[in-house]
Write a protein that holds these residues in place. Structure first.
Motif, PDB file in Angstrom:
ATOM      1  N   SER A   1      43.175  12.167  67.364  1.00  0.00           N
ATOM      2  CA  SER A   1      43.634  11.545  68.758  1.00  0.00           C
ATOM      3  C   SER A   1      44.900  11.203  68.737  1.00  0.00           C
ATOM      4  O   SER A   1      45.494  10.321  67.753  1.00  0.00           O
ATOM      5  N   ALA A   2      45.663  10.836  69.868  1.00  0.00           N
ATOM      6  CA  ALA A   2      46.920  10.214  69.999  1.00  0.00           C
ATOM      7  C   ALA A   2      46.859   9.919  71.619  1.00  0.00           C
ATOM      8  O   ALA A   2      46.274  10.186  72.247  1.00  0.00           O
ATOM      9  N   TYR A   3      48.085   8.850  71.869  1.00  0.00           N
ATOM     10  CA  TYR A   3      48.446   8.407  73.151  1.00  0.00           C
ATOM     11  C   TYR A   3      49.401   9.125  73.515  1.00  0.00           C
ATOM     12  O   TYR A   3      50.595   8.869  72.862  1.00  0.00           O
ATOM     13  N   VAL A   4      49.560   9.636  74.743  1.00  0.00           N
ATOM     14  CA  VAL A   4      50.972  10.066  75.257  1.00  0.00           C
ATOM     15  C   VAL A   4      50.872   9.762  76.716  1.00  0.00           C
ATOM     16  O   VAL A   4      50.052  10.217  77.607  1.00  0.00           O
ATOM     17  N   ALA A   5      52.094   8.822  77.103  1.00  0.00           N
ATOM     18  CA  ALA A   5      52.121   8.506  78.647  1.00  0.00           C
ATOM     19  C   ALA A   5      52.201   9.757  79.535  1.00  0.00           C
ATOM     20  O   ALA A   5      52.919  10.455  79.284  1.00  0.00           O
ATOM     21  N   GLY A   6      51.471   9.547  80.564  1.00  0.00           N
ATOM     22  CA  GLY A   6      51.421  10.575  81.647  1.00  0.00           C
ATOM     23  C   GLY A   6      50.517  11.477  81.473  1.00  0.00           C
ATOM     24  O   GLY A   6      50.420  12.456  82.445  1.00  0.00           O
ATOM     25  N   TRP A   7      49.611  11.544  80.348  1.00  0.00           N
ATOM     26  CA  TRP A   7      48.907  12.787  80.044  1.00  0.00           C
ATOM     27  C   TRP A   7      47.292  12.314  80.517  1.00  0.00           C
ATOM     28  O   TRP A   7      46.952  11.069  80.469  1.00  0.00           O
ATOM     29  N   GLN A   8      46.583  13.065  81.009  1.00  0.00           N
ATOM     30  CA  GLN A   8      45.078  12.855  81.408  1.00  0.00           C
ATOM     31  C   GLN A   8      44.460  12.695  80.144  1.00  0.00           C
ATOM     32  O   GLN A   8      44.454  13.345  79.044  1.00  0.00           O
ATOM     33  N   PRO A   9      43.782  11.512  80.050  1.00  0.00           N
ATOM     34  CA  PRO A   9      42.794  11.250  78.839  1.00  0.00           C
ATOM     35  C   PRO A   9      41.885  12.214  78.775  1.00  0.00           C
ATOM     36  O   PRO A   9      41.164  13.103  79.499  1.00  0.00           O
ATOM     37  N   LEU A  10      41.412  12.517  77.137  1.00  0.00           N
ATOM     38  CA  LEU A  10      40.502  13.396  76.831  1.00  0.00           C
ATOM     39  C   LEU A  10      40.964  14.839  77.337  1.00  0.00           C
ATOM     40  O   LEU A  10      39.941  15.715  77.571  1.00  0.00           O
ATOM     41  N   THR A  11      42.383  15.194  77.221  1.00  0.00           N
ATOM     42  CA  THR A  11      42.733  16.378  77.433  1.00  0.00           C
ATOM     43  C   THR A  11      43.376  17.033  75.998  1.00  0.00           C
ATOM     44  O   THR A  11      43.935  16.137  75.343  1.00  0.00           O
ATOM     45  N   VAL A  12      43.791  18.247  75.780  1.00  0.00           N
ATOM     46  CA  VAL A  12      44.114  18.512  74.610  1.00  0.00           C
ATOM     47  C   VAL A  12      45.641  18.520  74.521  1.00  0.00           C
ATOM     48  O   VAL A  12      46.133  19.061  75.524  1.00  0.00           O
ATOM     49  N   PHE A  13      46.375  17.864  73.721  1.00  0.00           N
ATOM     50  CA  PHE A  13      47.626  17.791  73.605  1.00  0.00           C
ATOM     51  C   PHE A  13      48.582  18.739  72.747  1.00  0.00           C
ATOM     52  O   PHE A  13      49.361  19.568  73.202  1.00  0.00           O
ATOM     53  N   GLN A  14      47.894  19.160  71.638  1.00  0.00           N
ATOM     54  CA  GLN A  14      48.622  19.861  70.789  1.00  0.00           C
ATOM     55  C   GLN A  14      47.414  20.652  70.049  1.00  0.00           C
ATOM     56  O   GLN A  14      46.294  20.425  69.886  1.00  0.00           O
ATOM     57  N   GLN A  15      47.551  21.819  69.440  1.00  0.00           N
ATOM     58  CA  GLN A  15      46.576  22.708  68.780  1.00  0.00           C
ATOM     59  C   GLN A  15      47.274  23.458  67.549  1.00  0.00           C
ATOM     60  O   GLN A  15      48.459  23.506  67.646  1.00  0.00           O
ATOM     61  N   TYR A  16      46.612  23.750  66.425  1.00  0.00           N
ATOM     62  CA  TYR A  16      47.395  24.362  65.235  1.00  0.00           C
ATOM     63  C   TYR A  16      45.923  25.183  64.607  1.00  0.00           C
ATOM     64  O   TYR A  16      44.777  24.724  64.294  1.00  0.00           O
ATOM     65  N   PRO A  17      46.107  26.497  64.448  1.00  0.00           N
ATOM     66  CA  PRO A  17      47.341  27.482  64.644  1.00  0.00           C
ATOM     67  C   PRO A  17      47.631  27.538  66.303  1.00  0.00           C
ATOM     68  O   PRO A  17      46.617  27.030  66.995  1.00  0.00           O
ATOM     69  N   ARG A  18      48.801  27.953  66.703  1.00  0.00           N
ATOM     70  CA  ARG A  18      49.332  27.946  68.022  1.00  0.00           C
ATOM     71  C   ARG A  18      48.589  29.082  68.542  1.00  0.00           C
ATOM     72  O   ARG A  18      47.993  29.879  67.943  1.00  0.00           O
ATOM     73  N   PRO A  19      48.639  28.991  69.875  1.00  0.00           N
ATOM     74  CA  PRO A  19      48.139  30.240  70.933  1.00  0.00           C
ATOM     75  C   PRO A  19      48.600  31.519  70.586  1.00  0.00           C
ATOM     76  O   PRO A  19      49.714  31.739  70.083  1.00  0.00           O
ATOM     77  N   ASN A  20      47.724  32.358  70.363  1.00  0.00           N
ATOM     78  CA  ASN A  20      47.952  33.737  70.287  1.00  0.00           C
ATOM     79  C   ASN A  20      48.096  33.949  68.792  1.00  0.00           C
ATOM     80  O   ASN A  20      48.427  35.190  68.287  1.00  0.00           O
TER      81      ASN A  20
END
Length: 257
Positions: free
Chosen positions: A73-92
């Motif tokens: 988990s991480a905190y990013v200002a302006g983002w909705q709590p409990l939503t996905v911010f990043q993923q790895y591996p990347r999409p596709n």
């Protein structure tokens, strides 16, 4: 002398050939049947884009594709709590079934950080300092001071905040900054008798602000003429750079004036 019949030799060669054939079949079967079956050889899954999805949406989507996940988990200002911010591996990306996808989820609450001491820093240095701590620069107000572009006060929610005070990450910090003019004092300019537009130019040209404009009646003066000012332009009356002058003007006066 022991004699070996031709039939015995022939049977032996046949047996050796059968054994060799079985070994070849087992070898080929292991590499081309067993291994592909157990490792899904040649079968890949396209990693879906789960960024900005809620935790439940991400979970359902990955499980439907036969993919596992691991969360930090991480905190990013302006983002909705409990939503996905990043993923790895990347999409596709192409991965095998059961591959673990690493997910960064937005924290529900902002972590606290210690308010830095921005006083006496340049405006640019203060901005960089705030950014490095995950804080945001809010409104910048210039006030009379000889230290041009130097931070004089730091404020949070309209109140001065002392260094070391805990504030939530992403908080907006307002700054009061010196304009380089300082506390210069000079005689009050006289704008009585001038049209309002000329009076404004005179005031602003003296590094002063136009304050409240009050409409008055005076049948002997033209509409828009300044008939009174505060502070008054009396002998010895002085004013500080950046202060405001109120004007009484023969009305009616337009709202933008």
């Amino acid at each position: 002398m022991i004699k070996i019949s031709t039939r015995t030799v022939s049977d032996l060669l046949i047996q050796i050939g059968i054994i060799a054939s079985l070994l070849v079949v087992l070898f080929l079967g292991f590499f081309f049947v067993y291994l592909p079956f157990t490792t899904n050889h040649g079968q890949t899954i396209t990693v879906p884009d789960v960024t900005k999805l809620s935790f439940e949406e991400m979970q359902n989507l990955l499980e439907d594709r036969g993919l596992r996940y691991e969360i930090d988990s991480a905190y990013v200002a302006g983002w909705q709590p409990l939503t996905v911010f990043q993923q790895y591996p990347r999409p596709n990306a192409k991965v095998k079934e059961g591959r673990k996808i690493y997910i960064t989820l937005i924290k529900r609450t902002a972590p606290m950080v210690s308010m830095p001491n921005l006083q006496d820093l340049t405006l640019r240095s203060a901005e960089l300092n705030l950014k490095s701590l995950g804080l945001e620069k809010g409104e910048t107000t210039y006030v009379p001071d000889v230290a041009k572009n130097s931070v004089l006060r730091q404020l949070y929610n309209g109140k001065e905040i002392a260094p070391g005070t805990p504030v939530p990450k992403g908080a907006m910090i307002d700054l009061e900054v010196g304009d380089g003019l300082g506390s210069t004092m000079f005689e009050v300019p006289n704008v009585v008798g001038l049209p309002l537009d000329e009076a404004k130019l005179t005031i602003q040209g003296s590094n002063l602000k136009v304050g409240t404009i009050i409409s008055v009646e005076d049948p002997e003066k033209e509409v828009g003429t300044v008939v009174r000012q505060r502070p008054e332009a009396r002998s010895g009356e002085r004013i500080r750079v950046g202060e405001a002058m109120d004007l009484w003007v023969v009305g009616p006066v337009e709202p933008d004036q």
